[in-house]
Design a protein around this motif. Structure first.
Motif, PDB file in Angstrom:
ATOM      1  N   ILE A  49       0.914  -1.305  -0.035  1.00  0.00           N
ATOM      2  CA  ILE A  49       0.121  -0.078  -0.015  1.00  0.00           C
ATOM      3  C   ILE A  49       0.813   1.218   0.068  1.00  0.00           C
ATOM      4  N   ARG A  60      -3.199   9.267  -0.975  1.00  0.00           N
ATOM      5  CA  ARG A  60      -3.273   8.103  -0.135  1.00  0.00           C
ATOM      6  C   ARG A  60      -3.003   8.333   1.129  1.00  0.00           C
ATOM      7  N   SER A 149      -6.570   0.883   0.535  1.00  0.00           N
ATOM      8  CA  SER A 149      -5.708   1.754   1.761  1.00  0.00           C
ATOM      9  C   SER A 149      -6.709   2.114   2.739  1.00  0.00           C
TER      10      SER A 149
END
Length: 174
Positions: A49, A60, A149
């Motif tokens: 991730i 993210r 995520s």
């Protein structure tokens, strides 16, 4: 204080000690080390991730930090504000994450990702409008990575809070 003792890593296998060393022996990982096989796989997915894929690292980290805020997980918030700064999240953006909707420091993609994050955390699934808004901004791969995520850090936040993992000095938080 943590609800159970952290793993006695002197009794851990070599692989577990190696992974702990790579992760600064952070409290979250010392707790996870009670289950070496889960711990190793958790770190593999977490590494993917954070270090692989095509999702913009700023998007993210904004989503991960927002997830920590919504899950009320201070350890996660502190850790990912620091990580975010290292990938380009501004101090203004980190400060605005509590009330991002009224902030002007986020671009359209970041705003769509934050709305998507809010709905994933708060609802069974995002609304069609929210899904379409982010889907028009990201590739299918980046969209999948964003959802995974957020989901991964919901789990992480709940782990931190379930076991009441102790905060560490900011310089040590992973």
């Amino acid at each position: 204080m943590a609800r159970i003792d952290y793993c006695d890593t002197s009794k851990s296998n070599e692989r577990t000690r190696e992974i702990l060393g790579k992760n600064r022996n952070a409290n979250i990982f010392r707790m996870m080390a009670h289950s070496p096989s889960y711990f190793e796989q958790y770190c593999r997915l977490g590494g993917a991730i954070r270090n692989k894929g095509e999702l913009d690292p700023v998007v993210r980290e904004l989503a991960i930090t927002r997830t920590g805020i919504l899950c009320e997980a201070p350890y996660e918030i502190v850790a990912h504000k620091r990580i975010g700064r290292n990938v380009g999240v501004t101090d203004e953006q980190n400060a605005a994450l509590e009330d991002w909707k009224s902030a002007t420091c986020f671009n359209e993609t970041q705003r769509a990702a934050l709305a998507f994050t809010d709905e994933i955390v708060a609802m069974r699934r995002p609304t069609d409008a929210t899904f379409k808004a982010i889907a028009t901004k990201l590739t299918p791969a980046a969209l999948v990575e964003l959802q995974l995520s957020v989901g991964f850090y919901i789990m992480t936040s709940k782990f931190l809070e379930t076991f009441e993992i102790d905060m560490q000095p900011v310089s040590e938080v992973v």
